[in-house]
Design an enzyme around this catalytic site. Structure first.
Site, PDB file in Angstrom:
ATOM      1  N   HIS A  11       0.849  -1.194   0.000  1.00 30.86           N
ATOM      2  CA  HIS A  11       0.000   0.000   0.000  1.00 30.86           C
ATOM      3  C   HIS A  11       0.881   1.239   0.000  1.00 30.86           C
ATOM      4  O   HIS A  11       1.977   1.218   0.573  1.00 30.86           O
ATOM      5  CB  HIS A  11      -0.912   0.018   1.237  1.00 30.86           C
ATOM      6  CG  HIS A  11      -2.067   0.945   1.083  1.00 30.86           C
ATOM      7  ND1 HIS A  11      -1.993   2.272   1.413  1.00 30.86           N
ATOM      8  CD2 HIS A  11      -3.312   0.742   0.582  1.00 30.86           C
ATOM      9  CE1 HIS A  11      -3.160   2.846   1.131  1.00 30.86           C
ATOM     10  NE2 HIS A  11      -3.967   1.936   0.624  1.00 30.86           N
TER      11      HIS A  11
ATOM     12  N   GLU B 278      -7.916  -5.146  -0.606  1.00 27.25           N
ATOM     13  CA  GLU B 278      -8.436  -5.972  -1.704  1.00 27.25           C
ATOM     14  C   GLU B 278      -8.368  -7.467  -1.398  1.00 27.25           C
ATOM     15  O   GLU B 278      -9.093  -8.255  -1.988  1.00 27.25           O
ATOM     16  CB  GLU B 278      -7.655  -5.692  -2.997  1.00 27.25           C
ATOM     17  CG  GLU B 278      -7.563  -4.241  -3.376  1.00 27.25           C
ATOM     18  CD  GLU B 278      -8.875  -3.657  -3.831  1.00 27.25           C
ATOM     19  OE1 GLU B 278      -9.928  -4.221  -3.480  1.00 27.25           O
ATOM     20  OE2 GLU B 278      -8.841  -2.638  -4.527  1.00 27.25           O
TER      21      GLU B 278
HETATM   22  N1  COA Z   1       4.068  -7.358  -4.774  1.00 28.75           N
HETATM   23  C1  COA Z   1       5.384  -7.344  -5.037  1.00 28.75           C
HETATM   24  N2  COA Z   1       6.156  -6.258  -4.909  1.00 28.75           N
HETATM   25  C2  COA Z   1       5.562  -5.136  -4.505  1.00 28.75           C
HETATM   26  C3  COA Z   1       4.197  -5.084  -4.214  1.00 28.75           C
HETATM   27  C4  COA Z   1       3.447  -6.252  -4.360  1.00 28.75           C
HETATM   28  N3  COA Z   1       2.136  -6.272  -4.107  1.00 28.75           N
HETATM   29  N4  COA Z   1       3.873  -3.828  -3.842  1.00 28.75           N
HETATM   30  C5  COA Z   1       4.995  -3.115  -3.898  1.00 28.75           C
HETATM   31  N5  COA Z   1       6.021  -3.895  -4.295  1.00 28.75           N
HETATM   32  C6  COA Z   1       7.421  -3.512  -4.473  1.00 28.75           C
HETATM   33  C7  COA Z   1       7.604  -2.791  -5.796  1.00 28.75           C
HETATM   34  O1  COA Z   1       7.900  -3.694  -6.847  1.00 28.75           O
HETATM   35  C8  COA Z   1       8.748  -1.871  -5.497  1.00 28.75           C
HETATM   36  O2  COA Z   1       9.941  -2.610  -5.566  1.00 28.75           O
HETATM   37  P1  COA Z   1      11.301  -1.956  -6.146  1.00 28.75           P
HETATM   38  O3  COA Z   1      11.597  -0.808  -5.234  1.00 28.75           O
HETATM   39  O4  COA Z   1      12.277  -3.074  -6.072  1.00 28.75           O
HETATM   40  O5  COA Z   1      10.962  -1.521  -7.548  1.00 28.75           O
HETATM   41  C9  COA Z   1       8.521  -1.504  -4.023  1.00 28.75           C
HETATM   42  O6  COA Z   1       7.735  -2.545  -3.471  1.00 28.75           O
HETATM   43  C10 COA Z   1       7.774  -0.201  -3.858  1.00 28.75           C
HETATM   44  O7  COA Z   1       6.636  -0.231  -4.711  1.00 28.75           O
HETATM   45  P2  COA Z   1       5.927   1.057  -5.276  1.00 28.75           P
HETATM   46  O8  COA Z   1       5.271   0.721  -6.577  1.00 28.75           O
HETATM   47  O9  COA Z   1       6.838   2.242  -5.256  1.00 28.75           O
HETATM   48  O10 COA Z   1       4.840   1.296  -4.181  1.00 28.75           O
HETATM   49  P3  COA Z   1       3.571   2.140  -4.360  1.00 28.75           P
HETATM   50  O11 COA Z   1       3.335   2.856  -3.092  1.00 28.75           O
HETATM   51  O12 COA Z   1       3.611   2.997  -5.571  1.00 28.75           O
HETATM   52  O13 COA Z   1       2.486   1.006  -4.639  1.00 28.75           O
HETATM   53  C11 COA Z   1       0.621  -0.373  -4.643  1.00 28.75           C
HETATM   54  C12 COA Z   1       1.385   0.733  -3.884  1.00 28.75           C
HETATM   55  C13 COA Z   1      -0.672  -0.659  -3.911  1.00 28.75           C
HETATM   56  C14 COA Z   1       0.294   0.145  -6.030  1.00 28.75           C
HETATM   57  C15 COA Z   1       1.506  -1.638  -4.713  1.00 28.75           C
HETATM   58  O14 COA Z   1       1.792  -2.098  -3.419  1.00 28.75           O
HETATM   59  C16 COA Z   1       0.874  -2.736  -5.568  1.00 28.75           C
HETATM   60  O15 COA Z   1       1.046  -2.720  -6.790  1.00 28.75           O
HETATM   61  N6  COA Z   1       0.147  -3.694  -4.938  1.00 28.75           N
HETATM   62  C17 COA Z   1      -0.497  -4.749  -5.697  1.00 28.75           C
HETATM   63  C18 COA Z   1      -1.812  -4.260  -6.287  1.00 28.75           C
HETATM   64  C19 COA Z   1      -2.859  -4.080  -5.236  1.00 28.75           C
HETATM   65  O16 COA Z   1      -3.063  -4.901  -4.354  1.00 28.75           O
HETATM   66  N7  COA Z   1      -3.585  -2.934  -5.362  1.00 28.75           N
HETATM   67  C20 COA Z   1      -4.637  -2.585  -4.445  1.00 28.75           C
HETATM   68  C21 COA Z   1      -4.225  -1.417  -3.607  1.00 28.75           C
HETATM   69  S1  COA Z   1      -5.362  -1.075  -2.326  1.00 28.75           S
END
Ligand code: COA
Length: 370
Positions: free
Chosen positions: A251, A309
């Site tokens: 998140h 989710e």
């Molecule tokens: N699975 C695997 N790796 C994950 C991850 C996940 N669910 N969520 C984050 N990461 C990793 C990213 O790959 C990134 O790694 P890196 O630094 O090696 O590139 C790191 O954690 C940071 O991720 P980032 O995209 O910068 O975090 P964010 O704050 O932008 O993303 C979400 C938040 C929710 C978009 C992200 O956690 C995600 O994609 N989750 C899966 C989708 C999901 O469940 N969405 C519903 C949200 S309520």
């Protein structure tokens, strides 16, 4: 002159003051309209929640009146279905909601009336889309029912008290959540002086994405793909190796388990107690433990815990909804928050207009004068 740093993803940037909800990512707390989510979900009705979040909207009415008016607007929305063209035949539920809601107009409607209309229509169109998708006729609403109970019945043909209570707990839990991407989208659109229909349609587009509201369907796919708890760790490792994200985990704000995950997990337990055992709850718990472990190993410095989710998927599945309905149902709950934010933005906000840094090619030498 030093140029300001780019705030990628606007992380850490505060763009508004709000009295609607507070997301405390460090302590894993969510407050909606002055109450902890634990004290709302499974406790207050959907209509009570609407009244709480919309209390500042001009024309606000007490809960019984709101409930009646919402029922009437469901009936009105149902009567619009024949004029929606092929909107409800679109294969994707979020496309169908976007296309059908886009045909409403804000012209001549007071804000309170529009809140009721958009909330009612989102539920009615989501349910009707599901029926059409299954080759069945849409079911007419019952204006006297509660919104949650009517939504279950319109979508699934019948509604037990346990299903209605389960969906109501879900809708209340997801109704608002700080400055999430779809709410921000709604506020950007409202900040230009545009209308609530446009703002809600834009917000739907943002909610559709798998990084936001599109995750619960893929969570169920993941649980099905894993099948048995003991296979979870290896399966999830493979996902990470393939460069994919684990849906339902991580998140932007929470560094703890999302408080909504606990609330929804309890809602699944209540559904089970009422008699509909879901084979997926035990599996989901095992997958959650394994996912937290593999993510801890891969990202020791960044806590990636369960988000809303994950148990959304388990709950909506246990209530009998097919996975393609999950994102549209998210919209049925979140539309209440969007509408509250649209109103708040209008009352307290300014045009939202950030800046970008140009990194493209420099223009050719200036053309000769004259
Ligand atoms: N699975 C695997 N790796 C994950 C991850 C996940 N669910 N969520 C984050 N990461 C990793 C990213 O790959 C990134 O790694 P890196 O630094 O090696 O590139 C790191 O954690 C940071 O991720 P980032 O995209 O910068 O975090 P964010 O704050 O932008 O993303 C979400 C938040 C929710 C978009 C992200 O956690 C995600 O994609 N989750 C899966 C989708 C999901 O469940 N969405 C519903 C949200 S309520």
């Amino acid at each position: 002159m030093e140029r300001p740093a780019v705030a990628w993803g606007l992380e850490g940037v505060v763009v508004a003051e709000t009295s609607l909800s507070e997301v405390d990512g460090e302590r894993g707390r969510l407050v909606i309209a002055g109450k902890e989510v634990e004290d709302l979900s499974g406790v207050v009705t959907f209509e009570e929640l609407c009244a709480r979040l919309w209390s500042a909207v001009p024309g606000a009415t007490p809960v019984p009146e709101l409930k009646r008016a919402l029922g009437m607007r469901r009936q009105w929305a149902f009567e619009q279905i024949p004029s929606l063209g092929r909107a409800l035949s679109l294969p994707d539920g979020m496309d169908a909601l976007r296309a059908s809601l886009a045909q409403l107009t804000a012209e001549g409607h007071a804000p309170w009336e529009l809140n009721l209309t958009l909330t009612a229509a989102t539920g009615v169109f989501a349910a009707a889309w599901l029926r059409v998708r299954q080759g069945k006729n849409p079911i007419a609403p019952r204006p006297d029912s509660s919104h949650a109970s009517d939504l279950v019945r319109m979508a699934l043909g019948e509604s037990s008290p346990a299903q209605a209570a389960g969906l109501e707990a879900y809708l209340v839990t997801v109704s608002d959540h700080g400055m999430n991407a779809s709410t921000f989208t709604a506020r950007v659109i409202a900040s230009t002086g545009s209308d609530a229909v446009s703002a809600v349609v834009g917000a739907l587009g943002a909610l559709k994405g798998p990084l936001h509201g599109g995750a619960p369907g893929p969570v169920l796919d993941m649980l099905d793909g894993i099948g048995q708890g003991e296979r979870a760790e290896g399966w999830l490792e493979q996902e990470l190796l393939a460069g994919r994200r684990i849906m339902g985990m991580g998140h932007r704000i929470y560094r703890t388990r999302d408080p909504r995950a606990a609330v929804l997990e309890r809602a699944v337990e209540r559904v089970e107690k009422a008699g509909s055992r879901t084979p997926r709850l035990q599996l989901a718990r095992a997958v959650e433990r394994a996912a937290e472990q593999v993510l801890r190993r891969k990202h020791p410095d960044r806590p990636l815990r369960t988000n809303v989710e994950f148990y959304t998927a388990v709950l909506l599945d246990a209530l009998g909804f097919p996975r393609e309905a999950f994102s549209p149902l998210f919209a049925c709950g979140r539309v209440v928050g969007w509408l509250a934010h649209i109103d708040e933005q209008r009352r307290t906000g300014r045009l939202i207009r950030p800046e970008s840094r140009y990194v493209g090619p420099a223009p050719d030498a200036a053309p000769p004068a004259g």
